[in-house]
Scaffold this motif. Structure first.
Motif, short mmCIF file in Angstrom:
data_model
loop_
_atom_site.label_atom_id
_atom_site.label_comp_id
_atom_site.label_asym_id
_atom_site.label_seq_id
_atom_site.Cartn_x
_atom_site.Cartn_y
_atom_site.Cartn_z
N ARG A 381 90.53 29.22 -40.63
CA ARG A 381 88.96 29.77 -39.67
C ARG A 381 88.03 29.37 -39.84
NH1 ARG A 381 90.96 34.49 -42.82
NH2 ARG A 381 92.48 35.54 -41.63
N ALA A 382 88.01 28.21 -41.04
CA ALA A 382 86.59 27.49 -40.84
C ALA A 382 86.53 26.53 -40.04
CB ALA A 382 86.17 26.73 -42.03
N ARG A 383 88.19 26.02 -39.07
CA ARG A 383 88.47 25.43 -38.19
C ARG A 383 88.42 25.40 -36.69
NH1 ARG A 383 93.13 22.85 -40.10
NH2 ARG A 383 92.47 21.00 -38.37
N GLY A 384 88.40 26.74 -37.23
CA GLY A 384 88.19 27.66 -35.85
C GLY A 384 90.05 28.88 -35.43
N ILE A 385 90.72 28.09 -35.90
CA ILE A 385 91.88 28.58 -36.17
C ILE A 385 92.32 30.29 -36.58
CG2 ILE A 385 94.23 28.05 -36.85
CD1 ILE A 385 93.63 25.17 -37.43
N PRO A 386 92.41 30.68 -35.20
CA PRO A 386 92.63 32.39 -35.66
C PRO A 386 93.78 32.49 -36.43
CG PRO A 386 92.05 32.67 -33.26
CD PRO A 386 92.54 30.68 -33.83
N CYS A 387 94.07 33.52 -37.67
CA CYS A 387 95.42 33.38 -38.41
C CYS A 387 95.32 34.79 -39.01
CB CYS A 387 95.15 32.51 -39.38
SG CYS A 387 94.06 31.83 -40.41
N GLU A 388 95.93 35.18 -39.85
CA GLU A 388 96.73 36.18 -40.60
C GLU A 388 96.96 36.52 -41.74
OE1 GLU A 388 97.95 38.76 -36.87
OE2 GLU A 388 98.57 40.24 -39.01
N VAL A 389 96.73 36.79 -42.58
CA VAL A 389 97.96 37.19 -43.94
C VAL A 389 98.82 37.15 -43.83
CG1 VAL A 389 97.86 36.88 -46.57
CG2 VAL A 389 96.25 35.70 -45.17
N ALA A 390 99.73 37.42 -44.53
CA ALA A 390 101.54 38.49 -44.24
C ALA A 390 101.02 39.62 -45.21
CB ALA A 390 102.42 37.59 -44.95
N PRO A 391 101.41 40.87 -44.57
CA PRO A 391 101.27 42.04 -45.65
C PRO A 391 101.81 42.75 -46.74
CG PRO A 391 102.13 42.56 -43.41
CD PRO A 391 102.14 41.14 -42.74
N ALA A 392 103.13 41.49 -46.94
CA ALA A 392 103.66 41.89 -48.62
C ALA A 392 104.73 40.62 -47.80
CB ALA A 392 104.52 42.81 -47.86
N ALA A 393 104.56 40.41 -49.61
CA ALA A 393 105.11 39.78 -49.95
C ALA A 393 106.56 39.58 -49.85
CB ALA A 393 105.51 39.49 -51.12
N ALA A 394 107.50 39.98 -48.85
CA ALA A 394 108.86 40.08 -48.34
C ALA A 394 109.62 39.12 -48.76
CB ALA A 394 108.97 41.10 -47.27
N LYS A 395 110.71 39.06 -47.60
CA LYS A 395 111.40 38.16 -47.39
C LYS A 395 111.18 37.14 -46.45
CE LYS A 395 115.92 39.59 -49.34
NZ LYS A 395 117.14 39.80 -48.82
N PHE A 396 110.94 35.92 -46.52
CA PHE A 396 110.04 34.53 -45.47
C PHE A 396 111.00 35.75 -44.34
CE2 PHE A 396 109.37 30.87 -48.65
CZ PHE A 396 107.85 31.73 -48.71
N GLY A 397 112.37 35.79 -43.68
CA GLY A 397 113.24 36.23 -42.80
C GLY A 397 112.31 37.05 -42.03
N LYS A 398 111.61 38.29 -43.26
CA LYS A 398 111.31 39.21 -42.92
C LYS A 398 109.07 38.93 -42.15
CE LYS A 398 110.32 43.99 -43.91
NZ LYS A 398 109.71 45.25 -44.97
N SER B 37 84.21 37.43 -31.74
CA SER B 37 84.85 35.78 -31.84
C SER B 37 85.94 36.73 -33.81
CB SER B 37 84.57 35.04 -31.73
OG SER B 37 82.75 34.19 -33.33
N THR B 38 84.89 36.48 -34.29
CA THR B 38 85.18 36.53 -36.11
C THR B 38 86.75 37.89 -36.10
OG1 THR B 38 82.60 35.81 -36.15
CG2 THR B 38 84.29 36.48 -38.20
N PHE B 39 86.58 38.52 -35.27
CA PHE B 39 87.30 40.12 -35.87
C PHE B 39 88.63 39.35 -35.71
CE2 PHE B 39 84.51 43.99 -34.87
CZ PHE B 39 83.99 44.02 -36.10
N GLU B 40 88.09 37.88 -34.49
CA GLU B 40 89.58 37.82 -33.82
C GLU B 40 90.50 36.83 -34.64
OE1 GLU B 40 89.23 39.09 -29.10
OE2 GLU B 40 88.42 36.61 -29.74
N LEU B 41 88.66 36.12 -34.74
CA LEU B 41 89.97 34.77 -36.28
C LEU B 41 90.38 35.53 -37.17
CD1 LEU B 41 86.76 32.30 -36.75
CD2 LEU B 41 88.93 31.64 -36.01
#
Lengths: 456, 456
Positions: A381-398, B37-41
């Motif tokens: 994000r600090a480099r402007g790439i929108p992302c999120e973290v997976a909600p659960a440590a499920a199997k990678f396929g999931k 933009s931060t929400f979207e990041l």
């Protein structure tokens, strides 16, 4: 301690109050972003006005407008019975022009004239909903107003801004139809017709009922057969260049107001042909229902969808507002965004490449290592790439399927390498490569969801 | 043919419905742009809900909320007298949580859970306006909801998003105060207090009436002096790290719900300390007035302006919504943008560097050469430089003053060189240089108005 909204209640959509799913809203946001940035490129700052105006001011528009207005009242006041009359009552605005007129008068001392502004807001009308008509919808307006006099070149500027917007949007061709109210007015007077407004109102029905019925109505209203035919001949003129002038002249009607109108429309069409070739036509049947326009008027057709009516309309008015001493003439044009999106989304003509702003889903190997995944996300994000973290440590396929369902193109695996380094997978191609959150380059076309034209 | 809005009418602002001048609106837009933009990041897509909900649903919130709701009615229906009851009646939403809960249930089959969204919209409350309270105001919400169960790590994620936003805005320091409802609940139960909600309500008055009066009220409500003192001791604990756990332990109260709350709050504070040092504190007096929160709760103070109340609040609720079969727990946090801007603009703490989006005013030498000026503007815009053409071919001094009054930094003079080439003047420095519209580089800091902190 229960949220009372949690009581199960039957939930049904309200007719005329459209709502979008996130992937549709991405389309709407893209349209609004293009519209706003183009308005700003042309020097129109934004204003917003409050949603409510005194009902008296809203009713000023007269006619049957009051049927369409929503009044508001505090529920706590209901106990006292019906509100006694309209004094001091507030209603939701039904367009952005009436509030803008009030704003100009209210702030005249603090604005610089000529004053240009854009305004993108919701408006409300209590009409019966139908195709392309809503009870809550978004309008995107630009206007220029001046104190006392308004220079005519602004009438040529307005449609250029809109043509630039249409060229940037993933939509079928838009044609801006331009006329000048002085042309039919002068022409009718030159024909010896006194009831200009009544004649215009009948000719305005051309698209709906056709020339034969319009001619019959005109004769019924007291015009001669020759006058009716001349009115239809005028309304049939539509040219992409200024040849409309010669075609009007060929009808043999003489009137000084007609001359003014022809010169003014020729100037608008010439400017348009130079700056936005193919975007505008002179169309002498355009009248606009509202009767406060006094010069140039605009309507806009989406080619292939003419029955949907105009998507972008406006015109010049000599008295937008007055404070009793100063009068403020203006010219404005407005995109009916909800009608446009209703068509495009309803017919599947436009769509977003994904549902989520995230370009990357950072996988979680186990809940204990979630802080490491969060750190990757923070670095991206600090480099402007929108992302999120997976909600659960499920199997990678999931976790990959989680990304797939939202259209997130990349999945990041912290510590996937034997060396402990990270890897990132493009889940469309399946390609997985070594990567570091501080240096990985996200393909530019993946950074944000894109909005694209789709086949019908 | 007169626009009826042109009838001179007395124009007065409506209390509680703030409106901004263009230069203030630039500040608001900047704040919204940063927030969005931060929400979207962070992977929160946007949704908007209609402005209205059935009154029954709005009233679901219970308490005295109905005093604050605006109902709407078609003016055309007024003739029939007062609406008979609330059935089918619509009202304006007073927050974004109730509509979001309805949206989730209505669209559950078309959303992917856990579902995250952001929502930036106006809401309306019919309350008496006062400092920091309006009848129409803008809220900026994020929430994550899941079907059935919601993972606790989302409670740590919410304030990090807000801390990132505050760090990007030109505002004084924001401190996000975090608590967990289970801490007072477990602590009170461990003390032998059964009326948890009643006790919380009294302790919640601490900021307003001080500890002595709170203690008196607690005793009045049946607590012992020792219980009252323990409640105050708990509420006095505020730490930037997880040392609050030991300080609570030192009070000697034991309860399993208390243990849960301490562990949960410690996790949130630890994540915050790692990702956004200094942005969060554990503050055990925070309770949030609304009683549907069940876990983490957030409030936010602007340092130096604590009396304005919280600018950013939220928490976890175990039942945001239910359709009778599935329950949707969630966690959310909301910025009160209008309150924040009311303070910052009212006290002159923030401002825009100019009133107009235009970076350049293209001068007009004489009306005959206006097309040349328009062509310059078109070329500049094609390269992303916002500009406008002078409204009249007045003396250059007057055209420069036109730019000055709007803060437009550059004035372009077509054909100013003996060779017929163009020149551009930075009207702040007076420096005038040769330039071509196809190649001139506008200083990056001049491209858009900037929003900056100002001294008080």
């Amino acid at each position: 301690m229960t949220h009372p909204a949690a009581r199960p209640t039957k939930v049904t959509p309200l007719s005329g109050f459209p709502e979008y799913l996130p992937e549709q809203r991405i389309v709407e946001q893209h349209f609004i972003d293009v519209i706003r940035s183009t308005f700003e490129l042309h020097g129109f700052p934004s204003i917003e006005t409050r949603a409510v105006e005194p009902v008296e001011r809203l009713l000023g528009k007269g006619g049957d407008a009051d049927k369409e207005i929503y009044g508001i009242h505090r529920l706590a006041d209901d106990e006292g019975g019906a509100a006694g009359g309209r004094e001091g009552q507030l209603g939701l605005h039904f367009d952005l022009t009436v509030p803008f007129a009030r704003y100009v008068v209210e702030n005249a001392g603090r604005l610089n004239f000529p004053f240009r502004r854009h305004q993108i807001q919701k408006v409300w009308r209590g009409e019966r909903p139908q195709e392309g008509r809503y009870r809550e919808f978004t309008q995107c307006d630009i206007d220029v107003v001046d104190a006392g006099e308004l220079a005519p070149h602004f009438e040529a500027e307005m449609p250029l801004v809109m043509a630039e917007i249409f060229a940037k949007l993933p939509i079928p061709q838009m044609i801006i139809q331009v006329n000048n109210r002085k042309i039919p007015e002068g022409f009718y007077r030159g024909l010896g017709i006194d009831d200009v407004a009544g004649t215009l109102r009948i000719v305005d029905k051309l698209d709906k009922i056709g020339p034969d019925k319009v001619a019959a109505l005109l004769v019924e209203a007291g015009r001669t057969t020759e006058q009716a035919q001349a009115c239809l001949d005028l309304a049939a003129i539509r040219t992409e260049d200024t040849t409309f002038v010669d075609r009007v002249r060929a009808l043999g009607v003489e009137n000084p107001v007609l001359d003014e109108g022809l010169a003014a429309l020729a100037a608008v069409i010439e400017t348009g042909a130079a700056a936005a070739p193919g975007a505008m036509v002179a169309d002498l049947r355009i009248a606009r229902g509202l009767d406060y326009y006094t010069g140039t008027v605009y309507e806009t057709q989406l080619v292939g969808y003419e029955s949907w009516g105009s998507f972008c309309s406006g015109g010049r008015y000599d008295e937008l507002a007055t404070d009793g001493k100063t009068t403020y003439p203006g010219v404005g044009i407005s995109i009916g965004l909800s009608r446009l999106l209703g068509l495009l989304l309803g017919k599947g003509l436009v769509g977003a490449t994904r549902k989520s702003p995230s370009a990357v889903l950072v996988a979680v190997t186990d809940e204990g290592s979630r802080p490491r995944s969060v750190a990757v996300a923070t670095a991206l994000r600090a480099r402007g790439i929108p992302c999120e973290v997976a909600p659960a440590a499920a199997k990678f396929g999931k976790q990959i399927r989680f990304a797939e369902r939202r259209g997130i193109p990349h999945v990041w695996f912290p510590g996937a390498r034997d060396s402990g380094g990270d890897q990132v997978k493009d889940i469309r191609s399946g390609e997985q490569v070594d990567a570091a959150a501080e240096s990985w380059t996200c393909p530019v076309e993946d950074l944000q969801p894109r909005v694209v034209a789709l086949g019908e």
